[in-house]
Design an enzyme around this catalytic site. Structure first.
Site, short mmCIF file in Angstrom:
data_model
loop_
_atom_site.label_atom_id
_atom_site.label_comp_id
_atom_site.label_asym_id
_atom_site.label_seq_id
_atom_site.Cartn_x
_atom_site.Cartn_y
_atom_site.Cartn_z
CB SER A 41 -0.92 -0.01 1.23
OG SER A 41 -0.15 0.00 2.41
CG HIS A 153 -0.55 -5.73 4.21
ND1 HIS A 153 -0.05 -5.02 5.28
CD2 HIS A 153 -0.09 -5.08 3.11
CE1 HIS A 153 0.67 -4.00 4.85
NE2 HIS A 153 0.65 -4.01 3.54
CD GLN A 161 -1.86 -1.81 5.00
OE1 GLN A 161 -2.08 -1.51 3.82
NE2 GLN A 161 -0.88 -1.26 5.68
CD GLU A 162 0.01 -2.34 9.08
OE1 GLU A 162 0.49 -1.90 10.14
OE2 GLU A 162 0.55 -2.19 7.96
CD GLU A 203 2.94 -5.45 7.64
OE1 GLU A 203 2.56 -5.17 8.80
OE2 GLU A 203 3.23 -4.59 6.80
CG ASP A 240 -1.55 1.47 8.68
OD1 ASP A 240 -2.26 2.42 8.27
OD2 ASP A 240 -0.50 1.10 8.11
CD GLU A 283 0.69 3.51 9.96
OE1 GLU A 283 0.98 2.86 11.00
OE2 GLU A 283 1.16 3.24 8.86
CG ASP A 310 2.67 4.87 6.13
OD1 ASP A 310 3.68 5.25 5.53
OD2 ASP A 310 2.21 3.71 6.00
CE LYS A 335 5.59 2.06 5.90
NZ LYS A 335 4.34 2.19 5.09
CG HIS A 363 7.66 -3.80 8.96
ND1 HIS A 363 7.17 -5.08 9.01
CD2 HIS A 363 6.57 -3.00 9.19
CE1 HIS A 363 5.87 -5.06 9.24
NE2 HIS A 363 5.49 -3.83 9.35
NE ARG A 364 6.79 0.24 3.03
CZ ARG A 364 6.53 1.17 2.12
NH1 ARG A 364 7.46 2.04 1.78
NH2 ARG A 364 5.33 1.28 1.57
CB SER A 365 3.64 -5.36 3.47
OG SER A 365 3.68 -4.64 2.27
CE LYS A 386 3.27 -0.04 10.50
NZ LYS A 386 2.06 0.40 9.78
P1 PGA Z 1 3.23 -1.31 3.14
O1 PGA Z 1 2.38 -1.33 4.47
O2 PGA Z 1 4.63 -1.68 3.48
O3 PGA Z 1 2.53 -2.33 2.29
O4 PGA Z 1 3.14 0.09 2.59
C1 PGA Z 1 2.85 -0.86 5.69
C2 PGA Z 1 2.08 0.36 6.14
O5 PGA Z 1 1.16 0.83 5.44
O6 PGA Z 1 2.39 0.89 7.20
ZN ZN Z 2 0.72 2.50 7.02
#
Ligand code: PGA
Ligand code: ZN
Length: 410
Positions: A41, A153, A161-162, A203, A240, A283, A310, A335, A363-365, A386
């Site tokens: 994302s 994800h 998403q999270e 993740e 998130d 987030e 983010d 990031k 991190h990233r996914s 995270k």
């Molecule tokens: P991404 O997701 O690494 O797929 O962008 C992580 C996030 O959105 O924080």
């Molecule tokens: Zn995010």
């Protein structure tokens, strides 16, 4: 210490997609390594990954990014002093010459930038966090464990998403890991007993189908209790939403159900959730261009919650500056591959710090086994890190490195 060689080769990230690892050799024989993670994302304002296109690897090959490291980037950095990270990163930016790192590739640049930092730290006989943070590094971050995966994800029906456990009552990083791990395993048991899927998303969090997103929070509260901890005291919750994925004209349209919301309705929804669950952080509750909406939600909920940008900020100092002027968000996700170099990442952290925005290193996914972001989090005294669930090797690489830092150093 002079750089005498630099090269890159292809590896695969945790989703099985090609990425690159860079290696830097110094005159004293030291070798440093760095690699590029990859998001799903991704924000529109991130540094661009250079991908080959074509048939191979669904167009996601990184042959051109590797050639850029082995050709022009190598040429430009040979003979430079690896200890001068700022100069190296300036040179990388100059050489790329584009606003979004699209010419040489943000993936090529971040892998090289990390490899140089790693080599310089080793050559100086220092830990990476110490090299990056100097005498000021003194705090371990609190982990945010992503234990239920939705959105892009996972292929379940969750829109958000999270969903994260945040062991904010822990006295040490070791204790935070214990809490996160115990709650994660309790959650697995509860979901399994209810006949729900415990297969995991990108993740490492579970990815069940639920009637409503909110039910994920209910299961999580039960899991905290089942593990013998107190929700809201020992372990809190965080989301998130990655709501940039839902932006649709003036309003929002959730990707899986197609449900539509206006900005005000979204803020109301978060308000209600915060009243019902021990949430401490949301987030990307709104879209990546909705600075005004972020100001509004920060005004409404920012005294009690972290409102984290983010995709809104993409670790970019100029975008953060815009947010600061408006009072949009009160925390930033960091990031390094969103901006493309280690120095620019640290500059953005410093800008956030000066303005009392909380810092969450992330991190990233799609991840590699690198633990460099764990060291970065300690170097900049980030409040949070995270790095996904307390499961799967590429996620644990970061958490295990923090355990090591706490054991050996603090
Ligand atoms: P991404 O997701 O690494 O797929 O962008 C992580 C996030 O959105 O924080
Ligand atoms: Zn995010």
């Amino acid at each position: 210490m002079k750089i005498i060689d630099l090269c890159a080769h292809q590896i695969f990230d945790s989703r099985g997609v090609p990425t690159l690892e860079a290696r830097v050799a110094l005159k004293d024989g030291t070798v440093g390594v760095g690699s590029a993670p990859s998001g799903a994302s991704t924000g529109s304002h991130e540094a661009r990954e250079l991908r080959d296109g074509g048939d191979a690897y669904q167009g996601k090959g990184v042959g051109r990014a590797i050639e850029n490291v082995n050709g022009p980037i190598r040429e430009a950095l040979l003979g430079m002093d690896a200890a001068l990270q700022g100069r190296i990163d300036d040179r990388l930016q100059e050489l790329d010459g584009s606003a979004d790192k699209s010419r040489l590739g943000g993936n090529a640049l971040i892998a090289v930038s990390w490899a140089v930092a790693d080599a310089a730290a080793r050559s100086a006989g220092m830990e990476l966090y110490q090299w990056l943070g100097g005498a000021q590094a003194r705090q371990l971050p609190c982990p945010m464990f992503n234990v239920v995966n939705g959105g892009r994800h996972a292929n379940n029906n969750l829109e958000i998403q999270e969903f994260m456990f945040v062991p904010s009552g822990a006295d040490s990083f070791h204790e935070a890991m214990r809490m996160g791990s115990e709650c994660y395993h309790a959650l697995r048991r509860l979901l399994s007993e209810a006949g729900l899927s415990t297969a995991v998303g990108d993740e490492g969090g579970f990815a069940p189908n639920l009637e409503r997103d909110e039910q994920a929070l209910e299961w999580m509260v039960r899991a905290i209790e089942a593990a013998g901890w107190k929700p809201g005291e020992d372990v809190c919750l965080a989301l998130d939403c990655a709501a940039a994925e839902w932006a649709d004209g003036e309003g929002y349209r959730q990707s899986k159900s197609g449900a539509r919301f206006q900005r005000g309705e979204m803020i109301e929804f978060y308000h209600a959730l915060a009243g019902r669950y021990p949430l401490i952080s949301i987030e990307d509750p709104l879209g990546e261009e909705d600075f005004e909406g972020f100001r509004e939600i920060t005004d409404a909920l920012g005294d009690d919650l972290m409102i984290v940008g983010d995709d809104l900020f993409t670790t970019n100092a100029e975008r953060l500056f815009r947010g600061l002027a408006l009072g949009a968000a009160n925390a930033i996700l960091i990031k390094p591959n969103q901006i493309g170099t280690v120095s620019e990442t640290i500059e953005t952290v410093q800008l956030a710090r000066r303005n009392a925005y909380a810092v969450i290193v992330s991190h990233r996914s799609g991840e590699t086994l690198s633990s460099a972001i764990a060291d970065l989090a300690v170097a900049v005294n980030a409040e949070y890190i995270k790095a996904g669930a307390p499961a799967r090797g590429e996620r644990l690489a970061k958490y295990n490195r923090l355990l090591e830092i706490e054991d050996r150093i603090f």
